[in-house]
Design an enzyme around this catalytic site. Structure first.
Site, PDB file in Angstrom:
ATOM      1  N   SER A 149       0.872  -1.161   0.080  1.00 21.07           N
ATOM      2  CA  SER A 149      -0.006  -0.160   0.191  1.00 21.07           C
ATOM      3  C   SER A 149       0.839   1.226  -0.027  1.00 21.07           C
ATOM      4  CB  SER A 149      -0.775   0.088   1.330  1.00 21.07           C
ATOM      5  OG  SER A 149      -1.602   1.304   1.403  1.00 21.07           O
ATOM      6  N   TYR A 162      -2.310  -0.877  10.392  1.00 14.39           N
ATOM      7  CA  TYR A 162      -2.345  -1.046   8.888  1.00 14.39           C
ATOM      8  C   TYR A 162      -1.001  -0.612   8.323  1.00 14.39           C
ATOM      9  CZ  TYR A 162      -3.749  -1.002   4.225  1.00 14.39           C
ATOM     10  OH  TYR A 162      -4.126  -1.413   2.763  1.00 14.39           O
TER      11      TYR A 162
END
Length: 301
Positions: A149, A162
């Site tokens: 990501s 995350y």
């Protein structure tokens, strides 16, 4: 690295939605054998039916990628059905946010289990199979793509759990690339670093195991979820467009894959912070109203 996908085998985790599903659709159009892996049975069944209707040879496996025994069985099943896969897309992922000290142990176990250990299992189980196939055939080519990501290259606030998982995937992928280069020219690696794209990851709580059920969400976690929902729903780049970037990168042996190249400016700022040993730059410097809104919401009684 792979110049002709026809007749090759792809293993795709998170294949029931988002990037995994769109990559499966491209793979089917290109004549690939598809190993579809997902933890959500109805989504997996729908994907398998669609790819079979498109003419692909399909092995559909309901697997929790965080589970060592389930992933080891997957590797056995893939080897028996298709042999060594040519493309492995370690893509399954979940999202969670909130202030980093408010995440429970179960939050950490769930997010790291899927986002990091799912990739670890894919790498450790399929890379040896691919290297063995390469040793037997000088013309054999393979490629591993891991989904990280932009949060693996940055450190946005209120989503630390995350961020940690995705930074680890970037590091793992960069090391995999370097390690592979030591032993072979026939197997490559890439890391996908998407920004906000509508993939369904903002709804990943739907697949959270009962044994790792979350506590009542905190205020910061509710705020974080709302912000992610808004950002994802407003995204203009589609999962299908990102999936095509994945196949283009595999064909070109390109390591870093970005959905939003303009977002790299923030990565450059972070690198400058590190190089100059200066305190981290305010992530809302270009959107001060949003930063003020978040601070006010988190400091409210």
């Amino acid at each position: 690295m792979i110049d002709n996908f026809a007749g090759k085998t792809a293993v795709l985790t998170g294949a029931g939605s988002g990037f995994g599903l769109e990559c499966a659709r491209i793979g089917a159009r290109l004549g690939m054998n598809l190993v579809l892996v997902d933890v959500q049975q109805d989504a997996l069944d729908a994907a398998a039916a669609e790819m079979q209707a498109a003419g692909a040879q399909v092995l559909a496996c309901k697997v929790d990628v965080s589970s060592t025994p389930q992933m080891e069985q997957l590797a056995v099943d893939v080897a028996q059905r298709f042999g060594a896969p040519h493309l492995v897309f370690n893509n399954a992922g979940v999202g969670a946010g909130g202030l980093v000290w408010e995440n429970s142990v179960k939050d950490w176990e769930w997010v790291l289990g899927v986002n990091l250990m799912g990739v670890v299992h894919g790498v450790r189980l399929f890379t040896p199979m691919m290297l063995e196939a390469a040793r037997k055939d000088p013309q054999w080519r393979g490629h591993i793509v891991n989904t990280a990501s932009m949060a693996g290259l940055l450190a946005p606030p209120n989503m630390g759990i995350y961020n940690v998982s995705k930074h680890a995937v970037v590091s793992l992928s960069e090391t995999l690339y370097q390690d592979l280069s030591l032993v072979t020219d026939q197997v490559g690696a890439s890391v996908l670093c998407p920004y906000f794209v509508a993939t369904g990851i903002n709804e990943s709580q739907r697949n959270r195991p009962d044994g790792l059920a979350g506590d009542q969400p905190t205020q910061s976690q509710l705020i974080g979820q709302a912000m992610i929902n808004k950002a994802v729903s407003a995204g203009k780049v589609t999962a299908a467009e990102v999936a095509q970037k994945v196949f283009d990168a595999v064909a070109a042996n390109q390591f870093y894959i970005y959905s939003h190249p303009k977002a790299i400016g923030a990565v450059q700022t972070r690198m400058e912070d590190i190089l100059q040993a200066r305190n981290p730059t305010d992530p809302f410097a270009d959107k001060p109203a949003l930063g003020a809104q978040l601070r006010a919401a988190l400091r409210a009684d």
